[in-house]
Design an enzyme around this catalytic site. Structure first.
Site, PDB file in Angstrom:
ATOM      1  N   CYS A 120       0.372  -1.118   0.493  1.00 53.89           N
ATOM      2  CA  CYS A 120       0.633  -0.126   0.087  1.00 53.89           C
ATOM      3  C   CYS A 120       1.258   1.079   0.062  1.00 53.89           C
ATOM      4  CB  CYS A 120      -1.163  -0.061   1.307  1.00 53.89           C
ATOM      5  SG  CYS A 120      -1.590   1.238   0.644  1.00 53.89           S
ATOM      6  N   CYS A 158      -0.459   3.904   1.860  1.00 54.34           N
ATOM      7  CA  CYS A 158      -0.369   4.012   3.622  1.00 54.34           C
ATOM      8  C   CYS A 158       0.776   4.374   3.700  1.00 54.34           C
ATOM      9  CB  CYS A 158      -0.758   2.666   3.965  1.00 54.34           C
ATOM     10  SG  CYS A 158      -2.244   1.907   3.458  1.00 54.34           S
ATOM     11  N   ASP A 159       2.445   4.114   3.286  1.00 54.12           N
ATOM     12  CA  ASP A 159       3.291   3.331   3.917  1.00 54.12           C
ATOM     13  C   ASP A 159       3.751   4.472   2.738  1.00 54.12           C
ATOM     14  OD1 ASP A 159       2.726   1.688   5.185  1.00 54.12           O
ATOM     15  OD2 ASP A 159       3.383   0.015   4.454  1.00 54.12           O
TER      16      ASP A 159
HETATM   17  C1  LIG Z   1      -0.082  -4.292   4.853  1.00 57.01           C
HETATM   18  C2  LIG Z   1      -1.133  -2.607   4.895  1.00 57.01           C
HETATM   19  C3  LIG Z   1      -1.325  -1.714   5.293  1.00 57.01           C
HETATM   20  C4  LIG Z   1      -2.170  -0.958   5.477  1.00 57.01           C
HETATM   21  N1  LIG Z   1      -1.668   0.267   6.251  1.00 57.01           N
HETATM   22  C5  LIG Z   1      -2.712   1.202   5.884  1.00 57.01           C
HETATM   23  C6  LIG Z   1      -2.482   3.215   6.580  1.00 57.01           C
HETATM   24  O1  LIG Z   1      -1.986   3.046   6.974  1.00 57.01           O
HETATM   25  N2  LIG Z   1      -3.831   3.033   6.764  1.00 57.01           N
HETATM   26  C7  LIG Z   1      -4.647   3.287   6.349  1.00 57.01           C
HETATM   27  O2  LIG Z   1      -5.510   3.507   6.438  1.00 57.01           O
HETATM   28  N3  LIG Z   1      -5.103   1.612   5.365  1.00 57.01           N
HETATM   29  C8  LIG Z   1      -4.258   0.869   5.416  1.00 57.01           C
HETATM   30  N4  LIG Z   1      -4.613  -0.113   5.352  1.00 57.01           N
HETATM   31  C9  LIG Z   1      -5.634  -0.471   4.470  1.00 57.01           C
HETATM   32  C10 LIG Z   1      -6.787  -1.467   5.755  1.00 57.01           C
HETATM   33  O3  LIG Z   1      -5.903  -2.431   6.562  1.00 57.01           O
HETATM   34  C11 LIG Z   1      -7.954  -1.571   5.112  1.00 57.01           C
HETATM   35  O4  LIG Z   1      -8.522  -0.655   3.727  1.00 57.01           O
HETATM   36  C12 LIG Z   1      -8.730  -1.847   5.769  1.00 57.01           C
HETATM   37  O5  LIG Z   1      -8.319  -2.868   7.200  1.00 57.01           O
HETATM   38  C13 LIG Z   1     -10.366  -2.416   5.864  1.00 57.01           C
HETATM   39  O6  LIG Z   1     -10.739  -2.850   6.587  1.00 57.01           O
HETATM   40  P1  LIG Z   1     -12.570  -3.706   6.565  1.00 57.01           P
HETATM   41  O7  LIG Z   1     -12.689  -3.427   7.558  1.00 57.01           O
HETATM   42  O8  LIG Z   1     -12.831  -3.595   5.443  1.00 57.01           O
HETATM   43  O9  LIG Z   1     -11.318  -4.742   6.608  1.00 57.01           O
HETATM   44  P2  LIG Z   1      -9.831  -5.917   7.263  1.00 57.01           P
HETATM   45  O10 LIG Z   1      -9.388  -4.721   7.694  1.00 57.01           O
HETATM   46  O11 LIG Z   1      -9.509  -6.505   5.922  1.00 57.01           O
HETATM   47  O12 LIG Z   1     -10.660  -6.855   8.237  1.00 57.01           O
HETATM   48  C14 LIG Z   1     -11.805  -7.877   7.363  1.00 57.01           C
HETATM   49  C15 LIG Z   1     -12.244  -8.766   8.825  1.00 57.01           C
HETATM   50  O13 LIG Z   1     -13.249  -9.989   7.903  1.00 57.01           O
HETATM   51  C16 LIG Z   1     -12.628 -11.368   8.803  1.00 57.01           C
HETATM   52  N5  LIG Z   1     -13.283 -12.345   8.414  1.00 57.01           N
HETATM   53  C17 LIG Z   1     -12.946 -12.479   6.465  1.00 57.01           C
HETATM   54  N6  LIG Z   1     -13.799 -13.357   6.350  1.00 57.01           N
HETATM   55  C18 LIG Z   1     -13.978 -14.151   7.047  1.00 57.01           C
HETATM   56  C19 LIG Z   1     -15.063 -14.658   7.149  1.00 57.01           C
HETATM   57  N7  LIG Z   1     -15.451 -16.028   6.417  1.00 57.01           N
HETATM   58  N8  LIG Z   1     -15.797 -15.177   8.220  1.00 57.01           N
HETATM   59  C20 LIG Z   1     -15.344 -14.538   9.460  1.00 57.01           C
HETATM   60  N9  LIG Z   1     -14.998 -12.969   9.564  1.00 57.01           N
HETATM   61  C21 LIG Z   1     -14.025 -13.112   8.046  1.00 57.01           C
HETATM   62  C22 LIG Z   1     -11.635 -11.305   8.979  1.00 57.01           C
HETATM   63  O14 LIG Z   1     -11.037 -11.651  10.077  1.00 57.01           O
HETATM   64  C23 LIG Z   1     -11.336  -9.415   9.640  1.00 57.01           C
HETATM   65  O15 LIG Z   1     -11.354  -9.380  11.093  1.00 57.01           O
HETATM   66  C24 LIG Z   1      -3.135  -1.153   5.156  1.00 57.01           C
HETATM   67  C25 LIG Z   1      -3.366  -2.583   4.639  1.00 57.01           C
HETATM   68  C26 LIG Z   1      -2.215  -3.384   4.794  1.00 57.01           C
HETATM   69  C27 LIG Z   1      -2.983  -4.710   4.125  1.00 57.01           C
END
Ligand SMILES: Cc1cc2nc3c(=O)[nH]c(=O)nc-3n(C[C@H](O)[C@H](O)[C@H](O)COP(=O)(O)OP(=O)(O)OC[C@H]3O[C@@H](n4cnc5c(N)ncnc54)[C@H](O)[C@@H]3O)c2cc1C
Length: 316
Positions: A137, A140-141
């Site tokens: 990302c 992000c970084d």
């Molecule tokens: C390395 C990295 C660094 C990042 N840094 C930043 C940053 O600095 N700033 C920023 O704003 N964004 C950053 N992001 C992006 C950010 O992490 C995502 O946009 C954000 O986490 C999305 O949130 P979400 O809740 O939609 O999903 P996720 O964070 O992907 O959470 C999904 C959840 O669903 C659960 N899940 C999945 N499948 C199932 C299932 N079948 N049953 C039950 N539970 C399930 C998972 O266990 C998890 O708890 C980064 C991403 C990465 C990979």
């Protein structure tokens, strides 16, 4: 077990939905996930410092931010289970979920916040140096001090890869766009932007064979897919932009998905193709993919679920 509202996912989207739903007396029950699509807490659990989440002028680590959100949701009455959802049936109400533990749950309303997983290159050296010069990302970084005025690489050839490369040109001395083919997949307009940016050099027909470096990334060993020759290019940072996989396997036809597998939501809303089922965060957003946008849509989903439940006669 019969619930009023079940939230699937404990990333920023799921936990923000949980905070809002708990404060609206919906007694939400949250599947935190286990291993089907990342880990409890979501994608931020595998990163270090977050510098762009509002409210933390000195930054905050991903795990710390997620622990705070979880604690806040529990304090307001959210209940949690560390388990994955294996199957979902939305053809009749209440909706039915089958957990990986083999238990059946029903709910009057659902919020799906199961996120997405960034595709990564299947190399041992990538796993070893992940977070030490390798990221998925650039938004992000990319602005971290370690990458400023250094030569950086973006791996990929689609619109996202070019967006990432253009973003990095603000900080890097030079950005290499490494693409395995002789032409880019990206749209014409994005291709033009990459090709005309003086800081971007496209390396055609190249694949990464190895990420070099001891504790920090120091270079990439690239193989030319036409000549077969390998060479090492010094590099301070590498950003993989080879796509994301939305965590929607457990839906199997229950909801409308787009061609990439993301949940389709009504514009300006978190409503899905099934009334009473809402989707928030990266599982329905392949454009912004940020913690704050995921959290914001989690808030929307909770408020829309609350209104929907009220309209159906289920009091909060
Ligand atoms: C390395 C990295 C660094 C990042 N840094 C930043 C940053 O600095 N700033 C920023 O704003 N964004 C950053 N992001 C992006 C950010 O992490 C995502 O946009 C954000 O986490 C999305 O949130 P979400 O809740 O939609 O999903 P996720 O964070 O992907 O959470 C999904 C959840 O669903 C659960 N899940 C999945 N499948 C199932 C299932 N079948 N049953 C039950 N539970 C399930 C998972 O266990 C998890 O708890 C980064 C991403 C990465 C990979």
């Amino acid at each position: 077990m019969k619930e009023k509202l079940i939230i699937i996912g404990s990333g920023p989207a799921g936990l923000t939905a949980a905070i809002y739903a708990a404060r609206a007396n919906l007694e939400p029950f949250i599947f935190e996930g286990f291993q089907a699509g990342g880990i409890p807490g979501g994608q931020l659990m595998i990163t270090t410092v977050i510098e762009n989440f509002p409210g933390f002028p000195d930054g905050i680590t991903g795990p710390e931010l997620m622990a705070n959100m979880r604690e806040q949701a529990i304090r307001h009455g959210a209940r949690m289970i560390v388990d994955d959802v294996l199957e979902t049936d939305c053809s009749a109400r209440p909706f039915t979920l089958l957990s990986a533990n083999g238990e059946t749950f029903t709910a009057d309303a659902l919020i799906i916040a199961s996120g997405a997983v960034a595709r990564r290159l299947p190399l041992d050296s990538e796993v070893r140096l992940w977070g030490h010069g390798i990221s998925a990302c650039a938004t992000c970084d990319g602005s971290l001090p370690v990458f400023r005025n250094r030569e950086l690489a973006v791996i990929g050839g689609g619109d996202t890869a070019i967006e990432e490369a253009l973003h990095l040109t603000q900080f890097a001395s030079k950005v290499y766009l490494i693409h395995r083919r002789g032409e880019l997949r990206a749209s014409r307009v994005m291709q033009k932007r990459a090709k005309t940016n003086p800081k971007i050099e496209i390396l055609w027909n190249k694949v990464v064979e190895e990420f070099a470096g001891d504790k920090m990334l120091s270079g990439l060993r690239l193989r030319d897919t036409v000549t077969g020759e390998s060479s090492v290019l010094p590099m301070a940072g590498a950003f993989e932009a080879i796509g994301h996989v939305p965590n929607t396997a457990f839906l199997k036809g229950a909801l409308e998905l787009n061609i990439l597998g993301y949940i389709v939501t009504r514009p300006g809303s978190t409503a899905t193709s099934v009334a009473g089922v809402f989707a928030a965060g990266d599982v329905q957003d392949h454009k912004y993919r940020q913690a704050v946008t995921a959290a914001a849509s989690g808030c929307m989903a909770a408020k829309e679920a609350e209104m929907w439940l009220r309209d159906q006669g289920f009091e909060g």
